[in-house]
Design a protein around this motif. Structure first.
Motif, PDB file in Angstrom:
ATOM      1  N   VAL A   1     -58.223   0.852 -22.314  1.00  0.00           N
ATOM      2  CA  VAL A   1     -57.626   1.654 -23.375  1.00  0.00           C
ATOM      3  C   VAL A   1     -56.354   0.974 -23.848  1.00  0.00           C
ATOM      4  O   VAL A   1     -55.628   0.353 -23.065  1.00  0.00           O
ATOM      5  N   SER A   2     -56.118   1.089 -25.176  1.00  0.00           N
ATOM      6  CA  SER A   2     -54.881   0.575 -25.756  1.00  0.00           C
ATOM      7  C   SER A   2     -53.886   1.718 -25.838  1.00  0.00           C
ATOM      8  O   SER A   2     -54.113   2.695 -26.573  1.00  0.00           O
ATOM      9  N   LEU A   3     -52.802   1.613 -25.114  1.00  0.00           N
ATOM     10  CA  LEU A   3     -51.814   2.686 -25.072  1.00  0.00           C
ATOM     11  C   LEU A   3     -50.797   2.582 -26.198  1.00  0.00           C
ATOM     12  O   LEU A   3     -50.093   3.544 -26.488  1.00  0.00           O
ATOM     13  N   GLY A   4     -50.707   1.437 -26.843  1.00  0.00           N
ATOM     14  CA  GLY A   4     -49.788   1.260 -27.968  1.00  0.00           C
ATOM     15  C   GLY A   4     -50.568   1.106 -29.263  1.00  0.00           C
ATOM     16  O   GLY A   4     -51.094   2.071 -29.821  1.00  0.00           O
ATOM     17  N   GLN A   5     -50.597  -0.098 -29.751  1.00  0.00           N
ATOM     18  CA  GLN A   5     -51.337  -0.394 -30.971  1.00  0.00           C
ATOM     19  C   GLN A   5     -52.838  -0.147 -30.753  1.00  0.00           C
ATOM     20  O   GLN A   5     -53.415  -0.671 -29.812  1.00  0.00           O
ATOM     21  N   GLY A   6     -53.450   0.668 -31.613  1.00  0.00           N
ATOM     22  CA  GLY A   6     -54.871   0.956 -31.497  1.00  0.00           C
ATOM     23  C   GLY A   6     -55.208   2.225 -30.766  1.00  0.00           C
ATOM     24  O   GLY A   6     -56.383   2.557 -30.607  1.00  0.00           O
ATOM     25  N   LEU A   7     -54.198   2.970 -30.274  1.00  0.00           N
ATOM     26  CA  LEU A   7     -54.488   4.196 -29.547  1.00  0.00           C
ATOM     27  C   LEU A   7     -55.049   5.273 -30.476  1.00  0.00           C
ATOM     28  O   LEU A   7     -56.040   5.925 -30.162  1.00  0.00           O
ATOM     29  N   PHE A   8     -54.417   5.462 -31.603  1.00  0.00           N
ATOM     30  CA  PHE A   8     -54.841   6.507 -32.537  1.00  0.00           C
ATOM     31  C   PHE A   8     -55.707   5.977 -33.681  1.00  0.00           C
ATOM     32  O   PHE A   8     -56.430   6.733 -34.314  1.00  0.00           O
TER      33      PHE A   8
ATOM     34  N   ILE B   1     -52.910  -4.944 -16.874  1.00  0.00           N
ATOM     35  CA  ILE B   1     -52.183  -4.477 -18.046  1.00  0.00           C
ATOM     36  C   ILE B   1     -51.654  -5.693 -18.786  1.00  0.00           C
ATOM     37  O   ILE B   1     -51.248  -6.688 -18.174  1.00  0.00           O
ATOM     38  N   SER B   2     -51.703  -5.629 -20.121  1.00  0.00           N
ATOM     39  CA  SER B   2     -51.207  -6.742 -20.936  1.00  0.00           C
ATOM     40  C   SER B   2     -50.311  -6.177 -22.032  1.00  0.00           C
ATOM     41  O   SER B   2     -50.552  -5.081 -22.553  1.00  0.00           O
ATOM     42  N   PHE B   3     -49.305  -6.954 -22.398  1.00  0.00           N
ATOM     43  CA  PHE B   3     -48.333  -6.506 -23.395  1.00  0.00           C
ATOM     44  C   PHE B   3     -48.002  -7.661 -24.326  1.00  0.00           C
ATOM     45  O   PHE B   3     -47.894  -8.818 -23.893  1.00  0.00           O
ATOM     46  N   SER B   4     -47.869  -7.325 -25.619  1.00  0.00           N
ATOM     47  CA  SER B   4     -47.427  -8.321 -26.592  1.00  0.00           C
ATOM     48  C   SER B   4     -46.753  -7.608 -27.747  1.00  0.00           C
ATOM     49  O   SER B   4     -47.126  -6.487 -28.101  1.00  0.00           O
TER      50      SER B   4
ATOM     51  N   PHE C   1     -62.502   7.479 -29.730  1.00  0.00           N
ATOM     52  CA  PHE C   1     -61.124   7.768 -29.335  1.00  0.00           C
ATOM     53  C   PHE C   1     -60.372   6.530 -28.870  1.00  0.00           C
ATOM     54  O   PHE C   1     -59.265   6.641 -28.354  1.00  0.00           O
ATOM     55  N   GLY C   2     -60.947   5.342 -29.060  1.00  0.00           N
ATOM     56  CA  GLY C   2     -60.256   4.116 -28.702  1.00  0.00           C
ATOM     57  C   GLY C   2     -60.407   3.709 -27.267  1.00  0.00           C
ATOM     58  O   GLY C   2     -59.847   2.692 -26.842  1.00  0.00           O
ATOM     59  N   VAL C   3     -61.126   4.486 -26.453  1.00  0.00           N
ATOM     60  CA  VAL C   3     -61.373   4.163 -25.046  1.00  0.00           C
ATOM     61  C   VAL C   3     -62.729   3.470 -24.938  1.00  0.00           C
ATOM     62  O   VAL C   3     -63.716   3.934 -25.511  1.00  0.00           O
ATOM     63  N   GLU C   4     -62.772   2.364 -24.222  1.00  0.00           N
ATOM     64  CA  GLU C   4     -64.026   1.644 -24.019  1.00  0.00           C
ATOM     65  C   GLU C   4     -64.453   1.804 -22.560  1.00  0.00           C
ATOM     66  O   GLU C   4     -63.731   1.397 -21.633  1.00  0.00           O
ATOM     67  N   LEU C   5     -65.612   2.414 -22.349  1.00  0.00           N
ATOM     68  CA  LEU C   5     -66.172   2.585 -21.006  1.00  0.00           C
ATOM     69  C   LEU C   5     -66.979   1.350 -20.645  1.00  0.00           C
ATOM     70  O   LEU C   5     -67.601   0.727 -21.517  1.00  0.00           O
ATOM     71  N   ASN C   6     -66.999   1.016 -19.362  1.00  0.00           N
ATOM     72  CA  ASN C   6     -67.769  -0.156 -18.944  1.00  0.00           C
ATOM     73  C   ASN C   6     -68.290   0.044 -17.527  1.00  0.00           C
ATOM     74  O   ASN C   6     -67.688   0.760 -16.715  1.00  0.00           O
TER      75      ASN C   6
ATOM     76  N   PRO D   1     -46.264  -2.065 -30.522  1.00  0.00           N
ATOM     77  CA  PRO D   1     -46.557  -3.133 -29.553  1.00  0.00           C
ATOM     78  C   PRO D   1     -47.977  -3.008 -29.016  1.00  0.00           C
ATOM     79  O   PRO D   1     -48.558  -1.924 -28.989  1.00  0.00           O
ATOM     80  N   ARG D   2     -48.509  -4.125 -28.587  1.00  0.00           N
ATOM     81  CA  ARG D   2     -49.850  -4.158 -27.999  1.00  0.00           C
ATOM     82  C   ARG D   2     -49.734  -3.923 -26.497  1.00  0.00           C
ATOM     83  O   ARG D   2     -49.098  -4.711 -25.770  1.00  0.00           O
ATOM     84  N   LEU D   3     -50.310  -2.831 -26.000  1.00  0.00           N
ATOM     85  CA  LEU D   3     -50.248  -2.496 -24.574  1.00  0.00           C
ATOM     86  C   LEU D   3     -51.639  -2.046 -24.138  1.00  0.00           C
ATOM     87  O   LEU D   3     -52.063  -0.934 -24.413  1.00  0.00           O
ATOM     88  N   ASP D   4     -52.375  -2.944 -23.466  1.00  0.00           N
ATOM     89  CA  ASP D   4     -53.755  -2.681 -23.065  1.00  0.00           C
ATOM     90  C   ASP D   4     -53.848  -2.477 -21.556  1.00  0.00           C
ATOM     91  O   ASP D   4     -53.295  -3.276 -20.772  1.00  0.00           O
ATOM     92  N   LEU D   5     -54.533  -1.430 -21.159  1.00  0.00           N
ATOM     93  CA  LEU D   5     -54.701  -1.096 -19.741  1.00  0.00           C
ATOM     94  C   LEU D   5     -56.179  -1.112 -19.391  1.00  0.00           C
ATOM     95  O   LEU D   5     -57.009  -0.582 -20.136  1.00  0.00           O
ATOM     96  N   LYS D   6     -56.498  -1.754 -18.254  1.00  0.00           N
ATOM     97  CA  LYS D   6     -57.870  -1.791 -17.755  1.00  0.00           C
ATOM     98  C   LYS D   6     -57.883  -1.292 -16.305  1.00  0.00           C
ATOM     99  O   LYS D   6     -57.004  -1.647 -15.509  1.00  0.00           O
TER     100      LYS D   6
END
Length: 510
Positions: A169-176, A378-381, A135-140, A348-353
């Motif tokens: 998790v990627s909330l934008g690009q890569g979520l689905f 959080i990172s955005f590009s 589902f695009g979520v990475e557990l750590n 857009p690339r929106l990654d949340l950790k």
């Protein structure tokens, strides 16, 4: 059985003959194998034992009269290309396993220390586990323990270390959809494509083998026709010589009868040459376990032409199932995966950790957990013009359109080939019936002319003319038989229904 090569140690050349009297006796026929095997005597002995003892086992299933079904089954099970086609499934499994490796959990560890003049400046130690999900979520989960005189304050942790557990998790690009999920879908498509490619290879192989088989059957039938003609001409020559010696016929008739025998012998030798060439072409498809080449025994024969079924083709049971169409459709699916992935690249690339933190000294971590202890980021590009991404997407959509047109063209071409083959097969049924009646009528004319000749009321010229017409009619009948059977093979090959009835469970359903 073996000879030394100039550049290599040993070149294996083994062959056997197909027959039941005696079954598959070893018979040398040079067939190049591996360029360089091994010079060790043990390898030679093992190959020799394999060649000598493998053939009698397979001979039990080979009749003296080799039918088309027996031949195609032998080719489908033992030809090197058929054996090689089985490796496609193993390759597909390996590709799928590789793609699934993108979702494998990963352990990691990192240790960085600095010592100078007896002082420990810093010691940074971290280890953990990352678990990607579909589902695009990475557990750590991680454990961190740091120390040192000049340790950066942001790396300061309790003396017992610090546990962290969370996700990214990627909330934008890569979520689905993302690269890992795309690779897995491509691997699954490839697995189905290798099954279709394997079936296509077997179909082509069986079509070629079947065509060579009927050419060989027609050539063997022509040899039988000319053999009978030679025997009749020789018997007539002997009778003419006897009659000329008694004065009942002029001596010139003996010359004409001898010329007739010679012409028949010329026709017989030409037929034997065609049969030998047809047998050589057919031998290329005869193997045992994809390793040992086989040869037709001289006594092996095809079924009697009178026993060959010449009838209109049965309607196709499943329409067009040609593997070439399946491969093109799978190519479309693969391009659709690319299109979906490139649509994601437009976002857009929106990654949340986020990670919850727990002190390493906690005896009961869950009870000591506090929502106020965490770290996050959080990172955005985003590309401003998206020219690269839009260009890739446009190219993919062009390829999709081209492949769809290619599929439509292939369907039209295969439908045309099926229709042409059916027309040819059905027309040759009526032609074969006419040719059979011609053979019967010419046979009766020839028998009557022979009776007149024996009674002295006919000439050798007329008898020869009747025989030529009878031979031509017999050869035409054989030609139509071969044409009809090859048309049936062509129809089934174009429709993609050559292999399944013959191979049975060998064809995978992937």
């Amino acid at each position: 059985m073996y000879r030394s090569g100039t550049n290599c140690g040993v070149r294996s050349m083994a062959s056997h003959r197909i027959s039941t009297h005696p079954p598959l006796l070893p018979h040398p026929r040079p067939r190049p194998r591996s360029r360089c095997l091994n010079d060790q005597p043990t390898v030679k002995y093992l190959i020799l034992i394999l060649v000598l003892f493998a053939a009698p086992v397979a001979a039990q299933d080979l009749p003296a009269v080799l039918s088309e079904e027996d031949l195609l089954r032998l080719v489908a099970e033992h030809h090197p290309l058929a054996v090689r086609a089985d490796l496609q499934r193993d390759r597909a499994r390996a590709v799928l396993r590789e793609a699934r490796g993108g979702f494998d959990p990963k352990l990691y560890g990192d240790l960085s220390q600095k010592y100078f003049k007896g002082t420990r400046y810093y010691s940074l130690a971290e280890g953990g586990l990352k678990v990607p999900t579909w589902f695009g979520v990475e557990l750590n989960a991680a454990y961190e323990r740091n120390g040192g005189y000049y340790l950066n304050p942001e790396n300061t942790v309790p003396d017992e270390g610090l546990f962290a557990a969370g996700l990214s998790v990627s909330l934008g690009q890569g979520l689905f959809f993302d690269q890992r999920r795309a690779e897995l879908q491509r691997a699954r498509i490839y697995q189905r494509a290798t099954g279709a490619e394997r079936l296509l290879q077997i179909n082509e192989l069986l079509y070629e083998a079947g065509s060579r088989y009927w050419e060989w059957a027609g050539a063997q039938g022509a040899v039988s026709v000319y053999t009978e003609a030679v025997e009749l001409a020789r018997a007539r020559y002997a009778a003419v010589v006897s009659s000329a010696a008694l004065g009942d016929r002029p001596a010139i008739d003996t010359l004409e009868a001898r010329i007739l025998v010679q012409n028949r012998l010329l026709g017989l030798e030409s037929a034997r040459l065609e049969a030998a060439n047809a047998a050589a072409a057919l031998n290329a498809f005869l193997w045992l376990d994809g390793v040992i080449p086989l040869e037709l025994e001289a006594s092996t024969r095809p079924p009697d032409p009178a026993a060959v079924v010449i009838a209109p083709l049965m309607p196709l049971s499943a329409g067009l199932t040609n593997p070439a169409l399946t491969l093109t459709r799978l190519k479309l699916e693969d391009l659709e995966v690319d299109e979906r992935l490139q649509l994601e690249q437009l976002k857009p690339r929106l990654d949340l950790k986020y990670n919850a933190l727990i002190s390493g000294s906690a005896v009961q971590p869950l009870e000591n957990y506090s929502a106020n202890d965490y770290k996050w980021g959080i990172s955005f590009s985003q590309s401003l013009l998206l020219r690269k991404e839009r260009g890739k997407l446009q190219l993919t959509r062009i390829k999709l359109s081209e492949t769809q047109l290619e599929l439509s063209d292939k369907i039209a071409q295969l439908n045309a080939k099926v229709e042409q083959a059916e027309n040819e097969a059905n027309v040759t049924v009526a032609q074969y019936a006419l040719a059979t009646r011609n053979v019967s009528d010419y046979s009766r004319l020839l028998a009557g002319e022979r009776e007149l000749f024996q009674a002295g009321e006919s000439s050798l010229f007329l008898v020869n003319s009747r025989e030529v017409a009878f031979i031509d009619a017999s050869l035409k009948q054989l030609e139509l038989m071969v044409k009809h059977r090859k048309a049936g093979l062509a129809r089934n090959f174009a429709a993609g229904q050559t292999a399944p009835p013959l191979v049975g469970g060998v064809v995978p359903n992937e």
